[in-house]
Write a protein that holds these residues in place. Sequence first.
Motif, PDB file in Angstrom:
ATOM      1  N   ALA A 257      30.282  35.224  37.931  1.00 35.31           N
ATOM      2  CA  ALA A 257      30.116  34.179  36.867  1.00 35.31           C
ATOM      3  C   ALA A 257      31.558  33.794  36.012  1.00 35.31           C
ATOM      4  O   ALA A 257      31.297  32.647  35.995  1.00 35.31           O
ATOM      5  CB  ALA A 257      28.882  34.522  36.126  1.00 35.31           C
ATOM      6  N   GLY A 258      31.897  34.827  35.609  1.00 33.68           N
ATOM      7  CA  GLY A 258      33.014  34.516  34.981  1.00 33.68           C
ATOM      8  C   GLY A 258      34.367  33.861  35.678  1.00 33.68           C
ATOM      9  O   GLY A 258      35.242  33.212  35.103  1.00 33.68           O
ATOM     10  N   GLY A 259      34.116  34.193  37.105  1.00 30.32           N
ATOM     11  CA  GLY A 259      35.293  33.356  37.771  1.00 30.32           C
ATOM     12  C   GLY A 259      35.155  31.717  37.805  1.00 30.32           C
ATOM     13  O   GLY A 259      36.270  31.142  38.141  1.00 30.32           O
ATOM     14  N   VAL A 260      33.811  31.536  37.396  1.00 37.55           N
ATOM     15  CA  VAL A 260      33.607  29.833  37.249  1.00 37.55           C
ATOM     16  C   VAL A 260      34.564  29.233  36.334  1.00 37.55           C
ATOM     17  O   VAL A 260      35.168  28.144  36.396  1.00 37.55           O
ATOM     18  CB  VAL A 260      32.301  29.658  36.974  1.00 37.55           C
ATOM     19  CG1 VAL A 260      32.119  28.106  36.748  1.00 37.55           C
ATOM     20  CG2 VAL A 260      31.242  30.173  37.947  1.00 37.55           C
ATOM     21  N   LEU A 261      35.087  30.257  35.352  1.00 36.42           N
ATOM     22  CA  LEU A 261      36.053  29.868  34.213  1.00 36.42           C
ATOM     23  C   LEU A 261      37.082  29.379  34.744  1.00 36.42           C
ATOM     24  O   LEU A 261      38.047  28.445  34.259  1.00 36.42           O
ATOM     25  CB  LEU A 261      36.253  30.853  33.116  1.00 36.42           C
ATOM     26  CG  LEU A 261      34.837  31.174  32.163  1.00 36.42           C
ATOM     27  CD1 LEU A 261      35.213  32.414  31.536  1.00 36.42           C
ATOM     28  CD2 LEU A 261      34.276  30.042  31.585  1.00 36.42           C
ATOM     29  N   LEU A 262      37.498  29.947  35.908  1.00 33.22           N
ATOM     30  CA  LEU A 262      38.842  29.708  36.591  1.00 33.22           C
ATOM     31  C   LEU A 262      38.948  28.148  37.083  1.00 33.22           C
ATOM     32  O   LEU A 262      40.052  27.572  37.220  1.00 33.22           O
ATOM     33  CB  LEU A 262      39.403  30.645  37.443  1.00 33.22           C
ATOM     34  CG  LEU A 262      39.518  31.866  36.940  1.00 33.22           C
ATOM     35  CD1 LEU A 262      39.991  32.942  37.956  1.00 33.22           C
ATOM     36  CD2 LEU A 262      40.812  31.869  35.974  1.00 33.22           C
ATOM     37  N   LEU A 263      37.551  27.937  37.391  1.00 36.23           N
ATOM     38  CA  LEU A 263      37.714  26.612  38.047  1.00 36.23           C
ATOM     39  C   LEU A 263      37.608  25.397  37.058  1.00 36.23           C
ATOM     40  O   LEU A 263      37.943  24.465  37.336  1.00 36.23           O
ATOM     41  CB  LEU A 263      36.370  26.320  39.078  1.00 36.23           C
ATOM     42  CG  LEU A 263      36.426  27.473  40.200  1.00 36.23           C
ATOM     43  CD1 LEU A 263      35.051  27.367  40.798  1.00 36.23           C
ATOM     44  CD2 LEU A 263      37.453  27.251  40.957  1.00 36.23           C
ATOM     45  N   TYR A 264      36.894  25.847  35.775  1.00 38.11           N
ATOM     46  CA  TYR A 264      36.964  24.765  34.933  1.00 38.11           C
ATOM     47  C   TYR A 264      37.353  25.613  33.411  1.00 38.11           C
ATOM     48  O   TYR A 264      36.723  25.956  32.539  1.00 38.11           O
ATOM     49  CB  TYR A 264      35.243  24.545  34.502  1.00 38.11           C
ATOM     50  CG  TYR A 264      34.684  24.192  35.941  1.00 38.11           C
ATOM     51  CD1 TYR A 264      34.891  22.694  36.151  1.00 38.11           C
ATOM     52  CD2 TYR A 264      33.879  24.863  36.555  1.00 38.11           C
ATOM     53  CE1 TYR A 264      34.296  22.207  37.210  1.00 38.11           C
ATOM     54  CE2 TYR A 264      33.309  24.391  37.657  1.00 38.11           C
ATOM     55  CZ  TYR A 264      33.461  23.225  38.065  1.00 38.11           C
ATOM     56  OH  TYR A 264      32.923  22.653  39.138  1.00 38.11           O
ATOM     57  N   PRO A 265      38.875  25.713  33.478  1.00 34.15           N
ATOM     58  CA  PRO A 265      39.374  26.351  32.516  1.00 34.15           C
ATOM     59  C   PRO A 265      39.407  25.509  31.052  1.00 34.15           C
ATOM     60  O   PRO A 265      39.537  26.272  29.879  1.00 34.15           O
ATOM     61  CB  PRO A 265      40.847  26.365  32.858  1.00 34.15           C
ATOM     62  CG  PRO A 265      41.145  25.269  33.810  1.00 34.15           C
ATOM     63  CD  PRO A 265      39.809  25.547  34.550  1.00 34.15           C
ATOM     64  N   LYS A 266      38.873  24.469  31.058  1.00 29.95           N
ATOM     65  CA  LYS A 266      38.652  23.642  29.952  1.00 29.95           C
ATOM     66  C   LYS A 266      37.725  24.105  29.036  1.00 29.95           C
ATOM     67  O   LYS A 266      37.620  23.827  27.862  1.00 29.95           O
ATOM     68  CB  LYS A 266      38.866  22.152  30.138  1.00 29.95           C
ATOM     69  CG  LYS A 266      39.961  21.487  30.711  1.00 29.95           C
ATOM     70  CD  LYS A 266      39.911  19.815  30.997  1.00 29.95           C
ATOM     71  CE  LYS A 266      41.076  19.483  31.613  1.00 29.95           C
ATOM     72  NZ  LYS A 266      40.886  18.031  31.712  1.00 29.95           N
ATOM     73  N   LEU A 267      36.760  24.773  29.739  1.00 26.37           N
ATOM     74  CA  LEU A 267      35.589  25.535  29.111  1.00 26.37           C
ATOM     75  C   LEU A 267      36.057  26.471  27.878  1.00 26.37           C
ATOM     76  O   LEU A 267      35.475  26.759  27.078  1.00 26.37           O
ATOM     77  CB  LEU A 267      34.605  26.048  29.986  1.00 26.37           C
ATOM     78  CG  LEU A 267      33.880  24.953  30.876  1.00 26.37           C
ATOM     79  CD1 LEU A 267      33.033  25.846  31.847  1.00 26.37           C
ATOM     80  CD2 LEU A 267      33.016  24.118  30.026  1.00 26.37           C
ATOM     81  N   MET A 268      37.274  27.111  28.381  1.00 23.39           N
ATOM     82  CA  MET A 268      37.827  28.118  27.118  1.00 23.39           C
ATOM     83  C   MET A 268      39.001  27.540  26.552  1.00 23.39           C
ATOM     84  O   MET A 268      40.288  27.722  27.135  1.00 23.39           O
ATOM     85  CB  MET A 268      38.288  29.347  27.984  1.00 23.39           C
ATOM     86  CG  MET A 268      37.082  30.047  28.779  1.00 23.39           C
ATOM     87  SD  MET A 268      35.857  30.696  27.719  1.00 23.39           S
ATOM     88  CE  MET A 268      36.467  32.045  27.160  1.00 23.39           C
ATOM     89  N   LYS A 269      38.873  26.880  25.651  1.00 22.05           N
ATOM     90  CA  LYS A 269      40.053  25.981  24.955  1.00 22.05           C
ATOM     91  C   LYS A 269      41.122  26.706  24.328  1.00 22.05           C
ATOM     92  O   LYS A 269      42.278  26.657  24.193  1.00 22.05           O
ATOM     93  CB  LYS A 269      39.420  25.036  24.067  1.00 22.05           C
ATOM     94  CG  LYS A 269      38.353  23.985  24.534  1.00 22.05           C
ATOM     95  CD  LYS A 269      37.997  23.111  23.384  1.00 22.05           C
ATOM     96  CE  LYS A 269      37.031  21.817  24.002  1.00 22.05           C
ATOM     97  NZ  LYS A 269      36.528  21.262  22.935  1.00 22.05           N
ATOM     98  N   ASN A 270      40.743  28.065  23.901  1.00 18.65           N
ATOM     99  CA  ASN A 270      41.690  28.838  23.138  1.00 18.65           C
ATOM    100  C   ASN A 270      42.425  29.959  24.128  1.00 18.65           C
ATOM    101  O   ASN A 270      43.058  30.743  23.862  1.00 18.65           O
ATOM    102  CB  ASN A 270      40.945  29.538  21.980  1.00 18.65           C
ATOM    103  CG  ASN A 270      40.367  28.978  20.955  1.00 18.65           C
ATOM    104  OD1 ASN A 270      41.048  27.776  20.780  1.00 18.65           O
ATOM    105  ND2 ASN A 270      39.093  29.393  20.412  1.00 18.65           N
TER     106      ASN A 270
END
Length: 222
Positions: free
Chosen positions: A136-149
């Motif tokens: 599930a955390g790997g999804v953040l690599l596909l949508y890095p804008k979700l983690m702005k900081n």
Amino acid sequence: MALTAETESRLYLSLRAAAGAAAHLVALGFPIGVAVLARPGSSLFSWHPLLMALAFSFLMTEALLIFSPETSVLRSFSRKVKVRAHWVLQLLALICALLGLGIITYNKHLNGKAHFVTWHGLTGLLTMLYTGGQCAGGVLLLYPKLMKNWTLAKLKLYHATSGLVGYLLGCASLMLGMCSLWFTTSVTSVSWYLAMLCPLLTSLVIMNQVSNAYLYRKRSQH
């Protein structure tokens, strides 16, 4: 006679390539050995060790070795292709592991046995929960804008590091499974020790790969 820097570099790369090749062979050979031992289809339980060996020995190992510059089977392909292959292999590993967990849970229910009362069972459950979270955390690599900081480089580093922890948990679960009565009654003496070396070898290769990726990132910052 002292080795030159170039000779040492070549020797190091050759050793890494040899270790990676051994990891590929072990990652495939271990599930094959488990399949011979378990004889899938002979019982409901027989599918559990095979599916778990496929998930954590073969599929997950190959998913991580995809990014190895020396031993990746896709090293001539673009990073985009490697990332997609990594996702597919990790998803297949998760599916196999979930099926393996479901089968052993149902098998214990049928036989009236308690669930998650051994170190193998508890470690396996923790591994499954961690693996699901890691995917599930790997999804953040596909949508890095979700983690702005967070920068994409940091997300990649933390994903690789946490993925290593998940992989080591999977290997630990496999090793604890090889301490079970089912395995030790069929595999004894030298064969048992050789089987235990399989996840140890792949773990060392993967740890070396992740540590080198970290060092490379640190050097590129300076």
